[in-house]
Enzyme design. Structure first.
Site, PDB file in Angstrom:
ATOM      1  N   GLY A  10       0.679  -1.167  -0.129  1.00 58.21           N
ATOM      2  CA  GLY A  10       0.038  -0.161   0.010  1.00 58.21           C
ATOM      3  C   GLY A  10       0.728   1.195   0.130  1.00 58.21           C
ATOM      4  CB  THR A 102      -7.940  -2.216  11.308  1.00 55.70           C
ATOM      5  OG1 THR A 102      -8.296  -1.126  10.285  1.00 55.70           O
ATOM      6  CG2 THR A 102      -6.569  -1.876  12.235  1.00 55.70           C
ATOM      7  CG  HIS A 157      -9.920   6.430  13.617  1.00 57.92           C
ATOM      8  ND1 HIS A 157     -10.552   5.998  14.604  1.00 57.92           N
ATOM      9  CD2 HIS A 157      -8.892   6.264  13.396  1.00 57.92           C
ATOM     10  CE1 HIS A 157      -9.592   4.912  15.336  1.00 57.92           C
ATOM     11  NE2 HIS A 157      -8.268   5.420  14.526  1.00 57.92           N
ATOM     12  CE  LYS A 161     -10.109   2.923  11.745  1.00 56.23           C
ATOM     13  NZ  LYS A 161      -9.110   2.303  11.042  1.00 56.23           N
ATOM     14  N   GLY A 167      -9.553  -1.116  14.590  1.00 51.10           N
ATOM     15  CA  GLY A 167      -8.579  -2.065  15.042  1.00 51.10           C
ATOM     16  C   GLY A 167      -8.023  -1.747  16.471  1.00 51.10           C
TER      17      GLY A 167
END
Length: 271
Positions: A10, A102, A157, A161, A167
């Protein structure tokens, strides 16, 4: 010992770019590969340039098999489907696989565990020192307080997200459940809406907020009859997650095959 040759999975994302930057600043580590999803418009781009650094000659590729021929480890903060695809190749190549992805399901975790008889995996919902210390504290507090103290976990967040609870929130929930000596999956209250009735004694509640550009805030609340304890961690820059992941990779390089966590890396197992 020679520098540890690391692949960033990534590499075009925010976390991937942070990993590339931190690798360039870390003694004993070197970027040897940059992985991106097939079809990404970033394939062929220079990983250094994408990370705001001078060109480093490491071009983004979708071919992990080729990249892994000359690597020692892979840092994987992607999505569950990509991570599971990477697991088999990393194990076959004998790479240290650091997993910060996550949203992994129980079946995903089973796939990851299936390779740990021959592969070194470090997996954590959060790679930061502070969060792992927080988890150790949560476990200790949960051990000390009885069920008259309700446990609630809040995560905040950024708007992009894609999974909830985070997570990290689930990791903190596992710490609380472990402290109480109960299975989290039987006591997690995830998603209250409408007429829910009174709170069930012994539940561990989760709430998730999403918005703006928040890197990640987590609070664990122990709410008693006449007092409340709140333990909070606020992330100010995702660089700290990158630093933790690279620390984990370097730590794991000479370890035996198995499944490890940041608790092992940081020596908090007996806290």
């Amino acid at each position: 010992m020679s520098d540890m040759r690391l692949i960033v999975a990534g590499a075009g994302g925010r976390m991937g770019r942070a990993l590339t930057r931190v690798i360039s600043e870390t003694k004993g580590a070197v970027l040897t590969g940059a992985l991106e999803a097939p079809g990404s418009e970033l394939l062929g781009k220079d990983a250094g340039v994408l990370a705001g650094l001078p060109a480093n000659g490491v071009m983004l590729s979708a071919d992990l098999w080729s990249l892994s021929a000359n690597a020692d480890g892979i840092l994987d903060f992607t999505v569950p489907k990509a991570t599971i695809a990477n697991v088999a190749i990393a194990a076959q190549r004998g790479l240290v696989h650091v997993i910060g992805t996550t949203g992994l399901s129980g079946s995903d975790d089973a796939v990851i565990r299936s390779v740990t008889s021959r592969a070194i995996v470090v997996k954590s919902g959060n790679m930061s020192l502070g969060v792992n210390l927080l988890a150790a504290l949560v476990k200790r507090v949960a051990q000390s307080l009885d069920e008259s103290f309700d446990i609630e976990i809040l995560d905040v967040h950024h708007r992009a997200k894609i999974d909830a609870p985070s997570g990290t929130a689930l990791m903190l929930g596992e710490a609380a459940a472990s402290g109480r000596g109960i299975p989290l999956d039987q006591h997690a209250a995830r998603g209250r809406d409408g007429i829910t009735g009174a709170r069930k004694t012994g539940d561990i509640g989760f709430a998730s907020l999403r918005g703006g550009s928040v890197t990640g805030d987590h609070s664990v609340i122990f709410a008693g009859p006449m007092e409340r304890i709140e333990l909070t961690h606020r992330a100010e820059d995702r660089t700290m997650f990158a630093q933790g992941a690279i620390k984990a990779a370097l730590w794991a390089r000479d370890k035996k095959p198995g499944m490890y966590s940041m608790t092992d890396v940081l020596g908090l197992s007996d806290f």
